[in-house]
Design an enzyme around this catalytic site. Structure first.
Site, PDB file in Angstrom:
ATOM      1  N   GLU A  45       0.853  -1.183   0.000  1.00 28.64           N
ATOM      2  CA  GLU A  45       0.000   0.000   0.000  1.00 28.64           C
ATOM      3  C   GLU A  45       0.894   1.239   0.000  1.00 28.64           C
ATOM      4  O   GLU A  45       1.989   1.237   0.557  1.00 28.64           O
ATOM      5  CB  GLU A  45      -0.893  -0.014   1.243  1.00 28.64           C
ATOM      6  CG  GLU A  45      -1.861   1.148   1.325  1.00 28.64           C
ATOM      7  CD  GLU A  45      -2.709   1.130   2.589  1.00 28.64           C
ATOM      8  OE1 GLU A  45      -3.812   1.684   2.553  1.00 28.64           O
ATOM      9  OE2 GLU A  45      -2.269   0.568   3.617  1.00 28.64           O
ATOM     10  N   LYS A 117      -9.729   0.840  -2.223  1.00 26.81           N
ATOM     11  CA  LYS A 117      -9.874   0.342  -0.849  1.00 26.81           C
ATOM     12  C   LYS A 117     -11.289   0.579  -0.326  1.00 26.81           C
ATOM     13  O   LYS A 117     -11.794   1.702  -0.325  1.00 26.81           O
ATOM     14  CB  LYS A 117      -8.840   1.033   0.041  1.00 26.81           C
ATOM     15  CG  LYS A 117      -8.746   0.515   1.453  1.00 26.81           C
ATOM     16  CD  LYS A 117      -7.592   1.221   2.166  1.00 26.81           C
ATOM     17  CE  LYS A 117      -7.397   0.756   3.572  1.00 26.81           C
ATOM     18  NZ  LYS A 117      -6.248   1.455   4.219  1.00 26.81           N
ATOM     19  N   CYS A 158      -4.891  -3.555   2.945  1.00 29.82           N
ATOM     20  CA  CYS A 158      -4.620  -3.226   4.339  1.00 29.82           C
ATOM     21  C   CYS A 158      -5.823  -3.432   5.281  1.00 29.82           C
ATOM     22  O   CYS A 158      -6.145  -4.560   5.627  1.00 29.82           O
ATOM     23  CB  CYS A 158      -4.080  -1.798   4.432  1.00 29.82           C
ATOM     24  SG  CYS A 158      -3.177  -1.460   5.975  1.00 29.82           S
TER      25      CYS A 158
END
Length: 295
Positions: A45, A117, A158
């Protein structure tokens, strides 16, 4: 029958505020990984920059169409003939928000998949460590699977790791490998990184690959490192020893996915069910709430 294998490399990094410097680091790592035989390379990321200040970040990036760093990564994939998975980059969106976007680039330089995300890291940790990603980033709105040759990836980033239903949905949509490029904080990484990644593999019978940021960054943020690859049975088969930049290599035998799912076929055992809530306040009260697992 020919065995399906995939040689992979995870690039652990320590991104700075200097986008040009981060690009050169990525170039060196991808070239080294390709020279060692990797067919797929994943970066963490925030590969282009790890910046916490919203205004500084906005001033340093562009929209996707005008992003020279993305163009350089596409050239790099062509040069090295690898599947290049940039764990995430930041792009300006028309509404003024910023997308935290994972991009998958084919060996010929084509951009074949994007994933924004889904889950924003809005948390208050011990010691005054606090994050509000939703103040800067626009959350994504859809899950993504993508084929790379004879393997199928499920794309996440993440903090998504804490939402098990997403990984179950990706596996049931055909993903054999779940990708979790990350910039996990040191505090949460020490507590939960290994157990969460192993759990997602065990629950889905997928390989899990997680390239990570590691160490103390220019912004002051400290990330955990420990990039790793987990087998469909939940075993850690490759891992970076700590938080220093470097490469982690592994060869995935994709037949292990079917074997793990055959041993514990939990992906086929979902049920739809109501949830009953009993409240004790004089008389016993029963409420019915609709709850539905992934189908």
């Amino acid at each position: 029958m020919t065995a399906r294998t995939l040689r992979v490399a995870l690039a652990q990094q320590r991104a700075t505020r200097d986008i040009a410097e981060n690009l050169e680091i990525t170039r060196r790592q991808v070239r080294e990984a390709a020279a060692a035989g990797a067919q797929y390379v994943q970066t963490p990321e925030c590969t282009n920059t790890l910046e916490l200040d919203k205004q500084r970040l906005r001033a340093s990036i562009s929209d996707e169409a005008g992003c020279t760093v993305l163009a350089a990564f596409r050239d790099l994939a062509r040069e090295t003939a690898v599947w290049l998975h940039i764990g995430s980059m930041t792009f300006l969106e028309p509404d003024g928000r910023i997308a935290n976007r994972s991009v998958l680039i084919a060996p010929d330089g084509r951009l074949v998949a994007r994933y924004d995300k889904l889950h924003m890291f809005d948390v208050d940790l011990d010691g005054g460590e606090s994050y509000r990603e939703s103040h800067t980033y626009r959350a994504g709105g859809e899950a993504v699977v993508a084929e790379i040759g004879r393997a199928t990836l499920g794309l996440t980033i993440c903090y998504d790791l804490r939402f098990a239903y997403l990984y179950r949905a990706l596996a049931q949509a055909g993903a054999e490998i779940l990708t979790v490029p990350a910039a996990f904080t040191r505090q949460t990484g020490e507590a939960h990184w290994h157990v969460l990644l192993r759990a997602r593999a065990i629950e889905t019978g997928c390989y899990v690959m997680a390239a990570a940021q590691g160490g103390r960054h220019d912004s002051g943020r400290e990330t955990y490192g420990h990039s790793l690859v987990v087998s469909p049975w939940g075993e850690v088969i490759a891992e970076a020893a700590g938080d220093e930049p470097g490469l982690v290599h592994a060869t995935l035998d994709l037949s292990a996915v079917g074997i793990a799912r055959g041993r514990v076929p939990a992906l086929r055992h979902d049920r739809t069910f109501p949830l009953r809530r009993y409240i004790e306040d004089g008389d016993l009260v029963l409420e019915s709430m609709g709850v539905r697992e992934a189908s």
